[in-house]
Design a protein around this motif. Structure first.
Motif, PDB file in Angstrom:
ATOM      1  N   ALA A   1       9.410   3.239   2.149  1.00 43.86           N
ATOM      2  CA  ALA A   1       8.875   2.163   2.984  1.00 43.86           C
ATOM      3  C   ALA A   1       7.413   1.882   2.662  1.00 43.86           C
ATOM      4  O   ALA A   1       6.968   0.725   2.646  1.00 43.86           O
ATOM      5  N   SER A   2       6.630   2.938   2.389  1.00 38.64           N
ATOM      6  CA  SER A   2       5.217   2.749   2.045  1.00 38.64           C
ATOM      7  C   SER A   2       5.070   1.974   0.749  1.00 38.64           C
ATOM      8  O   SER A   2       4.202   1.099   0.621  1.00 38.64           O
ATOM      9  N   ILE A   3       5.922   2.297  -0.221  1.00 35.83           N
ATOM     10  CA  ILE A   3       5.889   1.551  -1.485  1.00 35.83           C
ATOM     11  C   ILE A   3       6.242   0.085  -1.245  1.00 35.83           C
ATOM     12  O   ILE A   3       5.606  -0.831  -1.776  1.00 35.83           O
ATOM     13  N   GLY A   4       7.271  -0.141  -0.432  1.00 33.93           N
ATOM     14  CA  GLY A   4       7.664  -1.520  -0.131  1.00 33.93           C
ATOM     15  C   GLY A   4       6.560  -2.306   0.551  1.00 33.93           C
ATOM     16  O   GLY A   4       6.310  -3.472   0.226  1.00 33.93           O
ATOM     17  N   LEU A   5       5.860  -1.664   1.503  1.00 36.09           N
ATOM     18  CA  LEU A   5       4.740  -2.338   2.172  1.00 36.09           C
ATOM     19  C   LEU A   5       3.584  -2.550   1.215  1.00 36.09           C
ATOM     20  O   LEU A   5       2.880  -3.567   1.279  1.00 36.09           O
TER      21      LEU A   5
ATOM     22  N   SER B   1       7.209  -5.908  -0.561  1.00 36.47           N
ATOM     23  CA  SER B   1       8.633  -6.152  -0.794  1.00 36.47           C
ATOM     24  C   SER B   1       9.417  -5.838   0.479  1.00 36.47           C
ATOM     25  O   SER B   1       9.567  -4.666   0.856  1.00 36.47           O
ATOM     26  N   GLY B   2       9.910  -6.870   1.138  1.00 40.41           N
ATOM     27  CA  GLY B   2      10.699  -6.667   2.345  1.00 40.41           C
ATOM     28  C   GLY B   2      12.015  -5.975   2.085  1.00 40.41           C
ATOM     29  O   GLY B   2      12.489  -5.189   2.915  1.00 40.41           O
ATOM     30  N   ALA B   3      12.632  -6.223   0.921  1.00 41.32           N
ATOM     31  CA  ALA B   3      13.918  -5.611   0.597  1.00 41.32           C
ATOM     32  C   ALA B   3      13.787  -4.090   0.499  1.00 41.32           C
ATOM     33  O   ALA B   3      14.658  -3.346   0.964  1.00 41.32           O
ATOM     34  N   VAL B   4      12.701  -3.611  -0.118  1.00 38.91           N
ATOM     35  CA  VAL B   4      12.490  -2.168  -0.247  1.00 38.91           C
ATOM     36  C   VAL B   4      12.280  -1.543   1.132  1.00 38.91           C
ATOM     37  O   VAL B   4      12.799  -0.457   1.421  1.00 38.91           O
TER      38      VAL B   4
ATOM     39  N   ASP C   1      -4.977  -2.986  -1.585  1.00 38.50           N
ATOM     40  CA  ASP C   1      -5.086  -4.245  -0.839  1.00 38.50           C
ATOM     41  C   ASP C   1      -4.038  -4.295   0.270  1.00 38.50           C
ATOM     42  O   ASP C   1      -2.883  -3.901   0.071  1.00 38.50           O
ATOM     43  N   ALA C   2      -4.427  -4.796   1.433  1.00 44.57           N
ATOM     44  CA  ALA C   2      -3.505  -4.938   2.565  1.00 44.57           C
ATOM     45  C   ALA C   2      -2.674  -6.206   2.375  1.00 44.57           C
ATOM     46  O   ALA C   2      -3.191  -7.311   2.456  1.00 44.57           O
ATOM     47  N   GLN C   3      -1.374  -6.022   2.113  1.00 42.45           N
ATOM     48  CA  GLN C   3      -0.478  -7.158   1.928  1.00 42.45           C
ATOM     49  C   GLN C   3       0.010  -7.664   3.283  1.00 42.45           C
ATOM     50  O   GLN C   3      -0.221  -7.036   4.330  1.00 42.45           O
TER      51      GLN C   3
ATOM     52  N   PRO D   1       7.983   0.785   9.487  1.00 43.32           N
ATOM     53  CA  PRO D   1       6.773   0.134   8.958  1.00 43.32           C
ATOM     54  C   PRO D   1       5.498   0.404   9.752  1.00 43.32           C
ATOM     55  O   PRO D   1       4.443   0.616   9.140  1.00 43.32           O
ATOM     56  N   PRO D   2       5.521   0.443  11.103  1.00 43.68           N
ATOM     57  CA  PRO D   2       4.268   0.783  11.802  1.00 43.68           C
ATOM     58  C   PRO D   2       3.748   2.176  11.477  1.00 43.68           C
ATOM     59  O   PRO D   2       2.527   2.384  11.409  1.00 43.68           O
ATOM     60  N   LEU D   3       4.658   3.141  11.277  1.00 45.59           N
ATOM     61  CA  LEU D   3       4.211   4.483  10.911  1.00 45.59           C
ATOM     62  C   LEU D   3       3.511   4.470   9.560  1.00 45.59           C
ATOM     63  O   LEU D   3       2.478   5.127   9.368  1.00 45.59           O
ATOM     64  N   CYS D   4       4.070   3.722   8.592  1.00 47.67           N
ATOM     65  CA  CYS D   4       3.446   3.622   7.273  1.00 47.67           C
ATOM     66  C   CYS D   4       2.103   2.903   7.363  1.00 47.67           C
ATOM     67  O   CYS D   4       1.129   3.298   6.695  1.00 47.67           O
ATOM     68  N   THR D   5       2.033   1.864   8.194  1.00 48.57           N
ATOM     69  CA  THR D   5       0.774   1.136   8.361  1.00 48.57           C
ATOM     70  C   THR D   5      -0.287   2.015   9.008  1.00 48.57           C
ATOM     71  O   THR D   5      -1.479   1.944   8.664  1.00 48.57           O
ATOM     72  N   ALA D   6       0.126   2.877   9.948  1.00 40.75           N
ATOM     73  CA  ALA D   6      -0.819   3.810  10.558  1.00 40.75           C
ATOM     74  C   ALA D   6      -1.375   4.772   9.510  1.00 40.75           C
ATOM     75  O   ALA D   6      -2.582   5.076   9.502  1.00 40.75           O
TER      76      ALA D   6
END
Length: 489
Positions: A74-78, A82-85, A143-145, A193-198
């Motif tokens: 999920a971190s790689i996708g963010l 990439s939404g699919a990842v 960079d923050a996507q 995704p919120p956990l990865c963003t944190a």
């Protein structure tokens, strides 16, 4: 004694009674159909549901490693936007177990399951944060996507999706025949995704990202647990009994305290999110209806909702400098949208280096659209110029011709010219018809002079054929209007 009762009153009463009976039967049948269609108790399996949720609560061994790998994916996708990842990572994540366990334990008064769920929830959160933080510390992409930025603040839709997702999750788990709804709930509620963003916020030192993403994850978890609790109580799951009354009372107090900790923040959050959503909608409406200026393009809009109720609307324009009086006129219109406590700030970068990648991409899109519109307008202008030139070429210089003819033919009073289309067997011919108006008393020498004018017009206008008509304008004492002499061949 005569019977005064109308003969047709009894049949009418019978007909009315039959109609009402049919309506009552139809309404009762419809109600039973809806009841049988929506009833879920017959297909419920509370005992199996409780056991299946308890099995998924613990985070150890395989579950921990699956969580680590799904967080990395999920971190790689963010990171690469990439939404699919990200969706693929959410499919394999085991995040729902402890969250459903909290709601279940509240519903059945099971304090031991509550403690186990909260402990594993803490383990799940800690492992997720550490994994995502380590990844974002090591990755060269910092960079923050947009996928990351979208997970920093809860919205009304996030709250609604979390609650409905929790309902779907517990109902799916309660079926006798299990299916794959729970992974779909994990995707819809976007727990990972919120956990990865944190973790990204910790790795980059942007604590606003961390707290915003953590808050979003916590709100999603709370509303999923709340939906689970309500469903368990609605389906009348068997409540755990205690032999010791004191222990039962203590367990109920603990469960009630945790329930308050869930419901009170949920209500406050829902109110806050609804208010922010309404405010954001009014701001968007204001910008759409009022914020524009010829020569400058709005490439970015940032609405900063501060807790002290002094909000900021930052507008980034690229192009000509916007006059201060225009910005003041925008500020004066804020009251029409109940936005008096918002401060408008206009930013106009003077170079591309002052803009981030998102703004540059939007500016490129705007420039591309402008170029397409410019090309279309240029094509239209070229076509209009061609049509105008053709019209100018067809226009006869009658004033200049009259001036030149007057020099050599003083008896000529005036002329009239027009283009005429003549139909014949061979097709259509375009002819120049010329009317010559002479001011004279006799026609002596008129024919050769007219012929001379015709030949001159053919050369002067580069024409093959010129049709002439002579008209005599007699003195006023003889006649008041010209006398036509006919066509000169």
């Amino acid at each position: 004694m005569a019977d005064n009762t109308p003969q047709n009153s009894i049949p009418e009463n019978k007909e009315e009674h039959s109609s009402s009976t049919y309506l009552a039967i139809a309404f009762r049948s419809l109600r039973m159909l809806v009841y049988r269609t929506l009833r879920i108790q017959d297909n419920a399996d509370p005992s199996d549901t409780i056991e299946s949720i308890k099995v998924d609560i613990d985070f150890k061994g395989y579950n921990v490693w699956i969580l680590i790998f799904s967080i990395l994916i999920a971190s790689i996708g963010l990171n690469v936007n990439s939404g699919a990842v990200v969706i693929g990572a959410m499919l394999i994540s085991p995040l729902m177990g402890p969250i459903l366990g909290v709601g279940l334990s509240l519903g059945i008064n099971d304090w031991s399951t509550m403690k186990r769920s909260l402990q594993n929830f803490a383990v799940m959160f800690t492992v997720s944060i550490i994994t995502s933080t380590v990844y974002f510390l090591l990755t060269p992409l910092v960079d923050a996507q947009s996928e990351l930025l979208a997970r920093t603040r809860p919205t009304l839709l996030d709250v609604i999706v979390a609650f409905i997702g929790g309902l779907a999750g517990i109902l799916a788990a309660n079926r006798k025949i299990k299916n794959n709804v729970v992974p779909g709930v994990a995707i819809a509620t976007a727990l990972m995704p919120p956990l990865c963003t944190a973790g990204y916020g910790i790795a980059t030192g942007q604590w606003a990202f961390f707290f915003g993403a953590f808050y979003l994850f916590l709100i999603n978890s709370i509303f999923i647990s709340l939906a689970t609790f309500l469903t368990v109580r609605f389906l009348a799951f068997p409540v755990k009994d205690f032999v010791d009354p004191e222990r039962a009372k203590r367990a109920r107090r603990y469960v009630f305290a945790v329930l308050l900790l869930i419901i009170v923040p949920s209500g406050f959050t829902f109110y806050q999110v609804v208010s922010e959503s309404y405010l954001t909608r009014r701001v968007d409406q204001f910008v759409q209806e009022n914020i524009f200026y010829d020569g400058a393009e709005l490439v970015k809009k940032d609405f900063i909702n501060n807790e002290d109720e002094t909000h900021s609307l930052n507008l980034v324009f690229f192009g000509e400098n916007i006059p201060l009086k225009v910005v003041d006129s925008w500020r004066q219109k804020l009251g029409n949208y109940n936005l008096e406590n918002i401060e408008i700030k206009v930013v106009q970068p003077q170079s591309m280096e002052e803009m981030n990648s998102t703004e540059v991409n939007k500016l490129v899109d705007v420039f591309s659209k402008s170029q397409i519109e410019l090309q279309t307008k240029e094509q239209t202008i070229t076509q209009l110029r061609l049509a105008l030139n053709q019209e100018m070429n067809l226009r006869l210089p009658i004033d200049q011709l009259m001036a030149e003819l007057k020099v050599n033919h003083p008896r000529l009073y005036t002329i009239g010219m027009a283009r005429m289309i003549e139909l014949n067997e061979g097709g259509k011919d375009t002819l120049i018809t010329t009317n010559l108006y002479w001011s004279l008393q006799d026609t002596l020498g008129l024919k050769p002079e007219s012929e001379q004018i015709r030949e001159w017009l053919k050369v002067r206008l580069n024409l093959d054929t010129v049709v002439l008509y002579n008209h005599i304008r007699l003195p006023k004492e003889e006649v008041n209007k010209p006398k036509a002499l006919g066509r000169v061949n």
